[in-house]
Design a protein around this motif. Sequence first.
Motif, PDB file in Angstrom:
ATOM      1  N   GLY A 134       0.779  -1.224   0.000  1.00 60.69           N
ATOM      2  CA  GLY A 134       0.000   0.000   0.000  1.00 60.69           C
ATOM      3  C   GLY A 134       0.809   1.272   0.000  1.00 60.69           C
ATOM      4  O   GLY A 134       0.250   2.343   0.167  1.00 60.69           O
ATOM      5  N   ALA A 135       2.128   1.203  -0.164  1.00 62.74           N
ATOM      6  CA  ALA A 135       2.950   2.407  -0.086  1.00 62.74           C
ATOM      7  C   ALA A 135       3.370   2.861  -1.470  1.00 62.74           C
ATOM      8  O   ALA A 135       3.626   2.050  -2.360  1.00 62.74           O
ATOM      9  N   LEU A 136       3.409   4.162  -1.668  1.00 59.60           N
ATOM     10  CA  LEU A 136       4.051   4.703  -2.840  1.00 59.60           C
ATOM     11  C   LEU A 136       5.547   4.481  -2.705  1.00 59.60           C
ATOM     12  O   LEU A 136       6.037   4.113  -1.637  1.00 59.60           O
ATOM     13  N   ASN A 137       6.281   4.714  -3.759  1.00 60.09           N
ATOM     14  CA  ASN A 137       7.720   4.471  -3.758  1.00 60.09           C
ATOM     15  C   ASN A 137       8.414   5.410  -2.771  1.00 60.09           C
ATOM     16  O   ASN A 137       8.674   6.565  -3.068  1.00 60.09           O
ATOM     17  N   GLY A 138       8.705   4.892  -1.552  1.00 58.34           N
ATOM     18  CA  GLY A 138       9.417   5.672  -0.555  1.00 58.34           C
ATOM     19  C   GLY A 138       8.551   6.539   0.333  1.00 58.34           C
ATOM     20  O   GLY A 138       9.078   7.265   1.184  1.00 58.34           O
ATOM     21  N   PHE A 139       7.229   6.469   0.171  1.00 54.42           N
ATOM     22  CA  PHE A 139       6.352   7.371   0.915  1.00 54.42           C
ATOM     23  C   PHE A 139       5.079   6.658   1.366  1.00 54.42           C
ATOM     24  O   PHE A 139       4.595   5.748   0.707  1.00 54.42           O
ATOM     25  N   GLN A 140       4.532   7.114   2.496  1.00 59.50           N
ATOM     26  CA  GLN A 140       3.160   6.832   2.896  1.00 59.50           C
ATOM     27  C   GLN A 140       2.440   8.173   3.015  1.00 59.50           C
ATOM     28  O   GLN A 140       3.028   9.163   3.459  1.00 59.50           O
ATOM     29  N   ILE A 141       1.165   8.190   2.627  1.00 62.07           N
ATOM     30  CA  ILE A 141       0.405   9.435   2.625  1.00 62.07           C
ATOM     31  C   ILE A 141      -0.945   9.206   3.302  1.00 62.07           C
ATOM     32  O   ILE A 141      -1.586   8.168   3.109  1.00 62.07           O
ATOM     33  N   GLY A 142      -1.358  10.166   4.091  1.00 68.88           N
ATOM     34  CA  GLY A 142      -2.685  10.131   4.698  1.00 68.88           C
ATOM     35  C   GLY A 142      -3.265  11.532   4.720  1.00 68.88           C
ATOM     36  O   GLY A 142      -2.519  12.520   4.754  1.00 68.88           O
ATOM     37  N   ALA A 143      -4.594  11.624   4.697  1.00 70.13           N
ATOM     38  CA  ALA A 143      -5.227  12.945   4.703  1.00 70.13           C
ATOM     39  C   ALA A 143      -6.619  12.849   5.304  1.00 70.13           C
ATOM     40  O   ALA A 143      -7.242  11.789   5.316  1.00 70.13           O
ATOM     41  N   LYS A 144      -7.080  13.972   5.803  1.00 71.06           N
ATOM     42  CA  LYS A 144      -8.456  14.133   6.285  1.00 71.06           C
ATOM     43  C   LYS A 144      -8.948  15.473   5.783  1.00 71.06           C
ATOM     44  O   LYS A 144      -8.306  16.512   6.015  1.00 71.06           O
ATOM     45  N   SER A 145     -10.091  15.473   5.088  1.00 68.40           N
ATOM     46  CA  SER A 145     -10.602  16.708   4.505  1.00 68.40           C
ATOM     47  C   SER A 145     -12.117  16.725   4.634  1.00 68.40           C
ATOM     48  O   SER A 145     -12.791  15.771   4.223  1.00 68.40           O
ATOM     49  N   THR A 146     -12.669  17.800   5.222  1.00 71.06           N
ATOM     50  CA  THR A 146     -14.105  17.899   5.414  1.00 71.06           C
ATOM     51  C   THR A 146     -14.586  19.313   5.101  1.00 71.06           C
ATOM     52  O   THR A 146     -13.876  20.293   5.340  1.00 71.06           O
ATOM     53  N   PRO A 147     -15.811  19.444   4.584  1.00 70.86           N
ATOM     54  CA  PRO A 147     -16.370  20.784   4.366  1.00 70.86           C
ATOM     55  C   PRO A 147     -16.831  21.399   5.670  1.00 70.86           C
ATOM     56  O   PRO A 147     -16.993  20.714   6.684  1.00 70.86           O
ATOM     57  N   LYS A 148     -17.050  22.681   5.641  1.00 68.11           N
ATOM     58  CA  LYS A 148     -17.646  23.370   6.784  1.00 68.11           C
ATOM     59  C   LYS A 148     -18.998  22.733   7.084  1.00 68.11           C
ATOM     60  O   LYS A 148     -19.752  22.407   6.172  1.00 68.11           O
ATOM     61  N   PRO A 149     -19.315  22.497   8.355  1.00 71.27           N
ATOM     62  CA  PRO A 149     -20.618  21.921   8.679  1.00 71.27           C
ATOM     63  C   PRO A 149     -21.752  22.678   8.012  1.00 71.27           C
ATOM     64  O   PRO A 149     -21.801  23.905   8.039  1.00 71.27           O
ATOM     65  N   THR A 323      -8.644  20.669   6.309  1.00 72.71           N
ATOM     66  CA  THR A 323      -7.869  19.623   5.660  1.00 72.71           C
ATOM     67  C   THR A 323      -6.512  19.504   6.311  1.00 72.71           C
ATOM     68  O   THR A 323      -5.868  20.510   6.642  1.00 72.71           O
ATOM     69  N   ILE A 324      -6.098  18.269   6.500  1.00 76.80           N
ATOM     70  CA  ILE A 324      -4.752  17.987   6.990  1.00 76.80           C
ATOM     71  C   ILE A 324      -4.181  16.874   6.131  1.00 76.80           C
ATOM     72  O   ILE A 324      -4.854  15.890   5.836  1.00 76.80           O
ATOM     73  N   ILE A 325      -2.964  17.058   5.661  1.00 72.48           N
ATOM     74  CA  ILE A 325      -2.287  16.052   4.846  1.00 72.48           C
ATOM     75  C   ILE A 325      -0.962  15.709   5.510  1.00 72.48           C
ATOM     76  O   ILE A 325      -0.259  16.590   6.029  1.00 72.48           O
ATOM     77  N   VAL A 326      -0.636  14.418   5.514  1.00 69.60           N
ATOM     78  CA  VAL A 326       0.564  13.919   6.178  1.00 69.60           C
ATOM     79  C   VAL A 326       1.340  13.033   5.212  1.00 69.60           C
ATOM     80  O   VAL A 326       0.760  12.157   4.550  1.00 69.60           O
ATOM     81  N   VAL A 327       2.649  13.263   5.098  1.00 72.69           N
ATOM     82  CA  VAL A 327       3.530  12.437   4.287  1.00 72.69           C
ATOM     83  C   VAL A 327       4.642  11.910   5.166  1.00 72.69           C
ATOM     84  O   VAL A 327       5.232  12.663   5.949  1.00 72.69           O
ATOM     85  N   LYS A 328       4.926  10.624   5.031  1.00 71.43           N
ATOM     86  CA  LYS A 328       5.963   9.993   5.850  1.00 71.43           C
ATOM     87  C   LYS A 328       6.955   9.272   4.951  1.00 71.43           C
ATOM     88  O   LYS A 328       6.575   8.568   4.008  1.00 71.43           O
ATOM     89  N   ALA A 329       8.238   9.452   5.234  1.00 73.76           N
ATOM     90  CA  ALA A 329       9.281   8.773   4.481  1.00 73.76           C
ATOM     91  C   ALA A 329       9.428   7.343   4.973  1.00 73.76           C
ATOM     92  O   ALA A 329       9.528   7.104   6.181  1.00 73.76           O
TER      93      ALA A 329
END
Length: 330
Positions: A134-149, A323-329
Motif C-alpha cells: 500500500g505504499a508509494l515508492n518511498g512514501f506513505q500518505i494520509g489525509a483528512k478533509s471535510t467541508p464546513k458543517p 484539511t490535513i495532509i501527512v507524508v511519511k518517508a
Amino acid sequence: MEATLSLTDKSGVADVRRRAIHMAQALGLSEKLQADAALIVTEAATNIIKYAGQGEITLKSFLEGASQGLEIIALDRGPGITNLASARTDGYSTGGSLGAGLGTIARHSALFDIYSVPGNGTALLARIADSRDGALNGFQIGAKSTPKPGQAVCGDAWGVRQIGTHLWIALLDGLGHGPLAAEAANRAVSIFLLAELSDKPADVLRRVHQGIKTTRGAVMAVALFDTDKRMMSFAGVGNIVGIVSSGSETEHLISTDGTVGYNMRTVRPSDVAWSKGSVFIATTDGLSTRWNLNRHPGLTDRHPSLIANVLYRDFARDADDATIIVVKAT
C-alpha cells in the motif's frame, strides 16, 4: 467515496456494519473481504460504545501504490487503552465485546495500525484490500478533509504527484467556503498536476497564480520531496501551517503573506532535510493554528492516516473547511 458514522448507542453497530458491507460491495471487493470488513467494524464499533460511550467510524475508499480498497478509521475520546500488548491478544476482552482481539483484526486487514494514549482516546486504522503493497515508492500518505458543517462541498483541496523518487504535494484552501471556494481550489490542483517536472514549488505557485485569477483565489502550499538528495523543498502563500518532524526535531515551515490568484508576493522557499522516518504535516485554517504534537507522544510513529485523523479529532475548529495532509518517508 466516504462516509462518517457517529456512534452513541448499540444500534449504531449494526448500521456501521451494513454500511461497511455495502461500501465493500460497491468497491468490488470479494465476499471474503466483505466479511473481513464486517468483522472489523463490528469489533471496533462495539469497543467504542463499551469503553468510550461514543465515537465515530469513517469508511472511505483508498488507492495507494498497488493497493486499493476500503479504509476504516475508528476514533473516540474515551479512556484509551492501558495495555495495548494485551489488547492485541486473541480472545482478550474486558467489556464483553466479540473478543476477536486487535490481533485478529490485524490479520483480517491488509494494513492495521492503532494509536492510544491513556486518558486521551483511541484511534484505529484498518485497510481491506487484495494487496498488502500500500505504499508509494518511498512514501506513505494520509489525509483528512471535510467541508464546513452545513456545506455540501469542501473549499479545500489537495493533490499528489509522484515521478520516480520525487513526490509533489499541494494543499489548497479556496477563500471562504462553498462552491466558489471549491472552484478556486480544484482549478489550482489541476494546474499543479500539469506543472513541468523541472518546476520547483515556487514555480508551481506562480503558474497557479496566473491560472486562477478569474476565481476568488486561494491560499496554497507546495512541497517537493527528493529522496535522492534527502531534501524537501517547500513554498507557501497564506495561512497554511506546515512542519517537518524528524525524531526529536521539528522544523516549522514559513509561508509568505498573500493570496494566490490575487496578490501574491515574492515567494520565499525553504529546504529541509528529509530521511527515513521524517514526517511532513500541513493543515488549512480549519484546524486551530495552535495545533501541535506535544500531547501526542509517539503519534508520528504511526501511519499517516492515523496521524491526520487524530490531529483532526483534537484540533478541528468546526467553523470552516478543514484539511490535513501527512507524508511519511519509508
